[in-house]
Design a protein around this motif. Structure first.
Motif, PDB file in Angstrom:
ATOM      1  N   HIS A 144      23.677  15.525 -71.058  1.00 18.35           N
ATOM      2  CA  HIS A 144      23.844  16.671 -72.005  1.00 18.35           C
ATOM      3  C   HIS A 144      24.864  17.502 -72.071  1.00 18.35           C
ATOM      4  O   HIS A 144      25.682  17.523 -71.002  1.00 18.35           O
ATOM      5  N   PHE A 145      25.198  17.523 -73.051  1.00 16.44           N
ATOM      6  CA  PHE A 145      26.556  18.289 -73.507  1.00 16.44           C
ATOM      7  C   PHE A 145      26.631  19.490 -74.070  1.00 16.44           C
ATOM      8  O   PHE A 145      25.786  19.837 -75.033  1.00 16.44           O
ATOM      9  N   TYR A 146      27.338  20.445 -73.515  1.00 13.53           N
ATOM     10  CA  TYR A 146      27.460  21.818 -73.966  1.00 13.53           C
ATOM     11  C   TYR A 146      28.841  21.930 -74.367  1.00 13.53           C
ATOM     12  O   TYR A 146      29.728  21.255 -73.952  1.00 13.53           O
ATOM     13  N   TYR A 147      29.132  23.151 -75.171  1.00 14.15           N
ATOM     14  CA  TYR A 147      30.379  23.440 -75.786  1.00 14.15           C
ATOM     15  C   TYR A 147      30.783  24.921 -75.398  1.00 14.15           C
ATOM     16  O   TYR A 147      29.978  25.678 -75.474  1.00 14.15           O
TER      17      TYR A 147
ATOM     18  N   SER B  92      35.311  30.776 -75.591  1.00  8.73           N
ATOM     19  CA  SER B  92      35.327  32.173 -74.890  1.00  8.73           C
ATOM     20  C   SER B  92      34.296  31.959 -73.846  1.00  8.73           C
ATOM     21  O   SER B  92      34.226  30.926 -72.997  1.00  8.73           O
ATOM     22  N   VAL B  93      33.609  32.995 -73.477  1.00 10.19           N
ATOM     23  CA  VAL B  93      32.592  32.978 -72.659  1.00 10.19           C
ATOM     24  C   VAL B  93      31.151  32.308 -72.990  1.00 10.19           C
ATOM     25  O   VAL B  93      30.349  32.118 -72.258  1.00 10.19           O
ATOM     26  N   LEU B  94      30.940  32.037 -74.294  1.00 12.05           N
ATOM     27  CA  LEU B  94      30.056  31.558 -74.767  1.00 12.05           C
ATOM     28  C   LEU B  94      29.941  29.949 -74.539  1.00 12.05           C
ATOM     29  O   LEU B  94      30.721  28.997 -75.020  1.00 12.05           O
ATOM     30  N   VAL B  95      28.747  29.347 -74.081  1.00 11.32           N
ATOM     31  CA  VAL B  95      28.447  28.083 -73.700  1.00 11.32           C
ATOM     32  C   VAL B  95      26.985  27.932 -74.370  1.00 11.32           C
ATOM     33  O   VAL B  95      26.095  28.412 -74.015  1.00 11.32           O
ATOM     34  N   GLU B  96      27.014  26.619 -75.178  1.00  2.26           N
ATOM     35  CA  GLU B  96      25.877  26.544 -76.040  1.00  2.26           C
ATOM     36  C   GLU B  96      25.846  25.080 -76.559  1.00  2.26           C
ATOM     37  O   GLU B  96      26.879  24.338 -76.325  1.00  2.26           O
ATOM     38  N   PRO B  97      24.655  24.504 -76.820  1.00  2.00           N
ATOM     39  CA  PRO B  97      24.644  23.162 -77.380  1.00  2.00           C
ATOM     40  C   PRO B  97      25.651  23.275 -78.604  1.00  2.00           C
ATOM     41  O   PRO B  97      25.777  24.154 -79.247  1.00  2.00           O
ATOM     42  N   LYS B  98      26.085  22.135 -79.127  1.00  2.00           N
ATOM     43  CA  LYS B  98      26.846  22.007 -80.210  1.00  2.00           C
ATOM     44  C   LYS B  98      26.292  22.319 -81.724  1.00  2.00           C
ATOM     45  O   LYS B  98      25.161  21.947 -81.722  1.00  2.00           O
ATOM     46  N   ARG B  99      26.922  23.108 -82.239  1.00  2.00           N
ATOM     47  CA  ARG B  99      26.485  23.831 -83.557  1.00  2.00           C
ATOM     48  C   ARG B  99      27.544  23.101 -84.634  1.00  2.00           C
ATOM     49  O   ARG B  99      28.554  23.212 -84.482  1.00  2.00           O
ATOM     50  N   GLU B 100      27.068  22.380 -85.674  1.00  2.00           N
ATOM     51  CA  GLU B 100      27.922  21.868 -86.718  1.00  2.00           C
ATOM     52  C   GLU B 100      28.655  22.914 -87.064  1.00  2.00           C
ATOM     53  O   GLU B 100      28.466  24.181 -87.457  1.00  2.00           O
ATOM     54  N   GLY B 101      29.898  22.631 -87.720  1.00  2.00           N
ATOM     55  CA  GLY B 101      30.853  23.541 -88.291  1.00  2.00           C
ATOM     56  C   GLY B 101      31.748  24.385 -87.419  1.00  2.00           C
ATOM     57  O   GLY B 101      32.288  25.181 -87.907  1.00  2.00           O
ATOM     58  N   LYS B 102      31.364  24.449 -86.277  1.00  2.00           N
ATOM     59  CA  LYS B 102      32.079  25.312 -85.000  1.00  2.00           C
ATOM     60  C   LYS B 102      32.994  24.427 -84.136  1.00  2.00           C
ATOM     61  O   LYS B 102      33.023  23.211 -84.015  1.00  2.00           O
ATOM     62  N   HIS B 103      34.169  25.173 -84.010  1.00  2.00           N
ATOM     63  CA  HIS B 103      35.158  24.410 -83.067  1.00  2.00           C
ATOM     64  C   HIS B 103      35.091  24.871 -81.720  1.00  2.00           C
ATOM     65  O   HIS B 103      34.740  26.044 -81.448  1.00  2.00           O
TER      66      HIS B 103
END
Length: 191
Positions: free
Chosen positions: A164-167, A170-181
């Motif tokens: 499982h990969f998270y991104y 800053s302090v936000l850790v989340e699954p990948k959302r398209e269009g986000k760096h």
């Protein structure tokens, strides 16, 4: 000694708080630095932990860790993550955590083999790294050997039964959302 509003410190704290929910049994914090992350996990999960072995290769960091982040469940040890004998020296673990380590290592293959050997079947690996231009390419960071691309990072975990990969931004850790760096990737893998 860092300012509590320092962005780098907050990013590191966020990764350890993210890892807390997976922490149980015998844990290895590989490249633990000054030990605050090991202590966060020890305090939060003390009822389900056997021990935390917190390893780093920097003696000054470990002395600081033992003095400032002591917890009875933590053993601080000076060892090298790229030592091929590390599994024989440390044994096996239910959970291995290694944050911001890959980019500092010249022998990634030994490091990854060590981790796989030390992780018990069914164990969980939680690892993070900053993304960059790729293996063998220069970085702007003076202490980084290289910074992997997202694809290179993901490919490291092909031998694990679950990945499982998270991104992190800053302090936000989340699954990948398209269009986000995302400057950082976090892998949570089950052996």
């Amino acid at each position: 000694m860092m300012d509590p509003l320092n962005g780098m410190l907050l990013e590191h704290l966020a990764r350890y708080y993210f890892a807390v929910e997976h922490a149980e049994g015998r844990i290895l914090d590989l490249a633990c630095g000054t030990g605050y992350g090991s202590k966060i996990i020890a305090k939060a999960q003390k009822s389900v932990l056997q021990e935390i072995v917190a390893v780093d290769n920097d003696e000054a960091s470990l002395k600081y860790a033992a003095a400032k982040h002591y917890h009875p469940l933590i053993q601080y040890k000076r060892m090298d993550a790229e030592d091929e004998e590390l599994p024989a020296k440390l044994g096996t673990f239910d959970v291995i955590i290694s944050f911001e380590t890959l980019e500092h290592l010249s022998n990634e293959k030994i490091f990854m083999n060590n981790i796989y050997s030390m992780l018990k079947p069914g164990g969980i690996l939680i690892m993070s790294t900053p993304f960059g231009a790729g293996r063998g390419k220069e970085t702007n960071e003076p202490f980084h050997v290289h910074q992997l691309t997202e694809a290179e990072f993901i490919a490291l975990f092909a031998d694990y039964q679950e990945q499982h990969f998270y991104y992190q931004r800053s302090v936000l850790v989340e699954p990948k959302r398209e269009g986000k760096h995302y400057p950082f990737g976090i892998a949570v893998c089950k052996k």
